[in-house]
Design an enzyme around this catalytic site. Structure first.
Site, short mmCIF file in Angstrom:
data_model
loop_
_atom_site.label_atom_id
_atom_site.label_comp_id
_atom_site.label_asym_id
_atom_site.label_seq_id
_atom_site.Cartn_x
_atom_site.Cartn_y
_atom_site.Cartn_z
N CYS A 119 -48.53 18.08 -16.63
CA CYS A 119 -47.52 18.04 -17.69
C CYS A 119 -47.08 19.44 -18.14
O CYS A 119 -46.12 19.57 -18.90
CB CYS A 119 -48.02 17.23 -18.88
SG CYS A 119 -48.48 15.57 -18.40
N HIS A 252 -44.09 19.14 -24.87
CA HIS A 252 -44.30 18.04 -23.92
C HIS A 252 -44.38 16.73 -24.70
O HIS A 252 -45.07 16.64 -25.72
CB HIS A 252 -45.60 18.30 -23.15
CG HIS A 252 -46.04 17.14 -22.34
ND1 HIS A 252 -45.17 16.44 -21.51
CD2 HIS A 252 -47.25 16.52 -22.24
CE1 HIS A 252 -45.84 15.46 -20.94
NE2 HIS A 252 -47.09 15.48 -21.36
N ASN A 282 -44.44 9.24 -21.73
CA ASN A 282 -44.84 10.56 -21.22
C ASN A 282 -44.40 10.65 -19.75
O ASN A 282 -44.96 9.97 -18.89
CB ASN A 282 -46.36 10.69 -21.36
CG ASN A 282 -46.91 11.99 -20.81
OD1 ASN A 282 -46.22 12.73 -20.12
ND2 ASN A 282 -48.16 12.27 -21.11
N1 ACO Z 1 -53.57 -1.66 -26.79
C1 ACO Z 1 -54.44 -2.13 -27.70
N2 ACO Z 1 -55.62 -1.55 -27.95
C2 ACO Z 1 -55.95 -0.46 -27.26
C3 ACO Z 1 -55.08 0.09 -26.27
C4 ACO Z 1 -53.87 -0.56 -26.05
N3 ACO Z 1 -52.96 -0.13 -25.15
N4 ACO Z 1 -55.67 1.19 -25.76
C5 ACO Z 1 -56.86 1.34 -26.38
N5 ACO Z 1 -57.04 0.34 -27.28
C6 ACO Z 1 -58.16 0.12 -28.18
C7 ACO Z 1 -59.44 0.75 -27.67
O1 ACO Z 1 -60.10 -0.08 -26.76
C8 ACO Z 1 -60.21 0.92 -28.97
O2 ACO Z 1 -60.76 -0.32 -29.29
P1 ACO Z 1 -62.24 -0.40 -29.98
O3 ACO Z 1 -62.09 0.33 -31.28
O4 ACO Z 1 -62.46 -1.85 -30.13
O5 ACO Z 1 -63.15 0.30 -29.03
C9 ACO Z 1 -59.13 1.21 -29.99
O6 ACO Z 1 -57.89 0.77 -29.41
C10 ACO Z 1 -59.00 2.67 -30.35
O7 ACO Z 1 -58.99 3.44 -29.16
P2 ACO Z 1 -58.96 5.01 -29.18
O8 ACO Z 1 -59.06 5.53 -27.77
O9 ACO Z 1 -59.91 5.51 -30.21
O10 ACO Z 1 -57.47 5.26 -29.73
P3 ACO Z 1 -56.80 6.62 -30.12
O11 ACO Z 1 -56.39 6.56 -31.51
O12 ACO Z 1 -57.60 7.80 -29.65
O13 ACO Z 1 -55.48 6.59 -29.26
C11 ACO Z 1 -54.53 7.54 -27.28
C12 ACO Z 1 -55.56 6.58 -27.83
C13 ACO Z 1 -53.14 7.05 -27.66
C14 ACO Z 1 -54.65 7.56 -25.76
C15 ACO Z 1 -54.77 8.95 -27.86
O14 ACO Z 1 -56.10 9.32 -27.69
C16 ACO Z 1 -53.89 9.98 -27.21
O15 ACO Z 1 -52.68 9.97 -27.35
N6 ACO Z 1 -54.48 10.96 -26.52
C17 ACO Z 1 -53.72 12.02 -25.86
C18 ACO Z 1 -53.14 11.47 -24.62
C19 ACO Z 1 -52.18 12.39 -23.97
O16 ACO Z 1 -51.45 13.08 -24.63
N7 ACO Z 1 -52.18 12.39 -22.67
C20 ACO Z 1 -51.25 13.08 -21.89
C21 ACO Z 1 -51.60 14.47 -21.62
S1 ACO Z 1 -50.44 15.13 -20.57
C22 ACO Z 1 -50.82 14.99 -18.90
O17 ACO Z 1 -51.20 15.96 -18.30
C23 ACO Z 1 -50.67 13.70 -18.15
#
Ligand code: ACO
Length: 325
Positions: A119, A252, A282
């Site tokens: 990214c 990004h 993304n």
């Molecule tokens: N739908 C419903 N529930 C979900 C989903 C979904 N799609 N995905 C996860 N959950 C659940 C999990 O299982 C968890 O459930 P639990 O509490 O029962 O265990 C709960 O939601 C919370 O999950 P978390 O992982 O704690 O959620 P978080 O608030 O951290 O959000 C996310 C997750 C959106 C992925 C966040 O961590 C994030 O945006 N991280 C950065 C990602 C990013 O920017 N990536 C790209 C980088 S660029 C590249 O190089 C590709």
């Protein structure tokens, strides 16, 4: 010798198939996986993304974006003397998508190569093109970010498959007596390879490992907010500018919470933040040039504005480019 490089045209392209959160939730439900529009919007800001159809590759998206960028710069493909494509989802293992794009543009001869920094790919590619123009190696560069991330998503993993989309963005970067690109700052730290990767490779005619995206979302989140602030500050210092000089921040487009967190750390009003993640998801290396082109075409970002571009992604890689448009 030319002292600077300057963006003279922008273009972008999204494949026509728009997939809303509800569409995706329905598809995942068929696999017994639960997600919802509300969860995705609240955690990421994403409402929809675009996916390619079978047979459409990164170079096809790059071609459409490149044609628009050339048109907006008042250039034709023959004027281009350097092609760089940032992508982590190339058409083939080799040759580069840039070489394939060059052929699709109907030209030959100029150097063409891919940059792989996930990214952060577009800020890496723009920095390389800027350096090549400033040293006189090129005068008119086509710099593209193009991705088909839908091909590497694990649709059994709801924590990642809802986040990404496909698309391409392009700029024409030309030699100029005036800046242009003011400063840039690039980094990588390979010790974080495991938190965001596609752990597969080709060997002996087979794919070994798992050729689908794996991510530790929370680890990526924490690292991203920290390094994006650092990269912005270092780039401003190199250019002798301050946060107050930035008219537009184009980070990004990974997650609205990361983007807003970065703007707040830089004490910037959220009105100065360009946001397309809600409609694009993304799109990895394509996300910054896609957002830039939309902002230019909507009339928001204008000639003369000072723009901070910021990338962060797998590697771990990160970086920023500050420019006067
Ligand atoms: N739908 C419903 N529930 C979900 C989903 C979904 N799609 N995905 C996860 N959950 C659940 C999990 O299982 C968890 O459930 P639990 O509490 O029962 O265990 C709960 O939601 C919370 O999950 P978390 O992982 O704690 O959620 P978080 O608030 O951290 O959000 C996310 C997750 C959106 C992925 C966040 O961590 C994030 O945006 N991280 C950065 C990602 C990013 O920017 N990536 C790209 C980088 S660029 C590249 O190089 C590709």
């Amino acid at each position: 010798m030319t002292s600077y490089s300057r963006i003279t045209g922008t273009g972008s392209y999204l494949p026509p198939r728009r997939v809303t959160n509800d569409d995706l939730a329905k598809q995942l439900a068929e696999r017994g996986i639960e997600t919802s529009d509300q969860w995705i919007i609240e955690r990421t800001g994403i409402r929809a993304r675009h996916f390619v159809d079978d047979g459409v590759n990164s170079s096809d998206l790059a071609l459409e974006a490149s044609r628009k960028a050339l048109e907006s710069a008042g250039r034709v493909a023959d004027d281009v003397d350097l092609i760089i494509v940032a992508t982590s989802t190339p058409d083939m293992v080799f040759p580069s998508s840039a070489a394939i794009l060059q052929h699709k543009l109907g030209v030959a001869g100029c150097p063409a190569f891919d940059v792989q920094a996930v990214c952060s790919g577009f800020v890496y590619a723009l920095t390389v093109a800027d350096a090549m123009i400033r040293t006189g190696t090129a005068r008119c560069a086509l710099v593209v970010g193009a991705e088909v991330f839908s091909r590497i998503l694990d649709f059994n993993d709801r924590t990642t498959c809802v986040l990404f989309g496909d698309g391409a963005g392009a700029v024409i970067l030309e030699a100029s007596d005036e800046p242009g690109i003011l400063a840039s700052d690039l980094h990588a730290d390979g010790k974080h390879v495991g938190i965001l990767c596609v752990p597969g490779h080709v060997s002996g005619g087979e794919v070994l490992g798992k050729p689908l995206l794996h991510m530790d979302g929370q680890a990526v989140f924490k690292l991203a907010v920290r390094v994006l602030e650092e990269a912005a500050r270092t780039t401003l210092a190199k250019a002798g500018r301050t946060e107050a000089d930035i008219d537009w921040l184009i980070p990004h487009q990974a997650n609205i919470r990361i983007m807003e967190g970065t703007a707040k750390k830089l004490k910037m009003s959220l009105d100065k933040l360009i946001v397309t993640v809600h409609e694009h998801g993304n799109t990895s290396a394509a996300s910054i040039p896609l957002a830039l082109d939309e902002a230019v075409r909507s009339g928001k970002v204008k000639k003369g504005d000072t723009v901070m571009l910021e990338g962060v992604g797998g590697g771990f890689t990160w970086g920023a480019v500050l420019l006067d448009l």
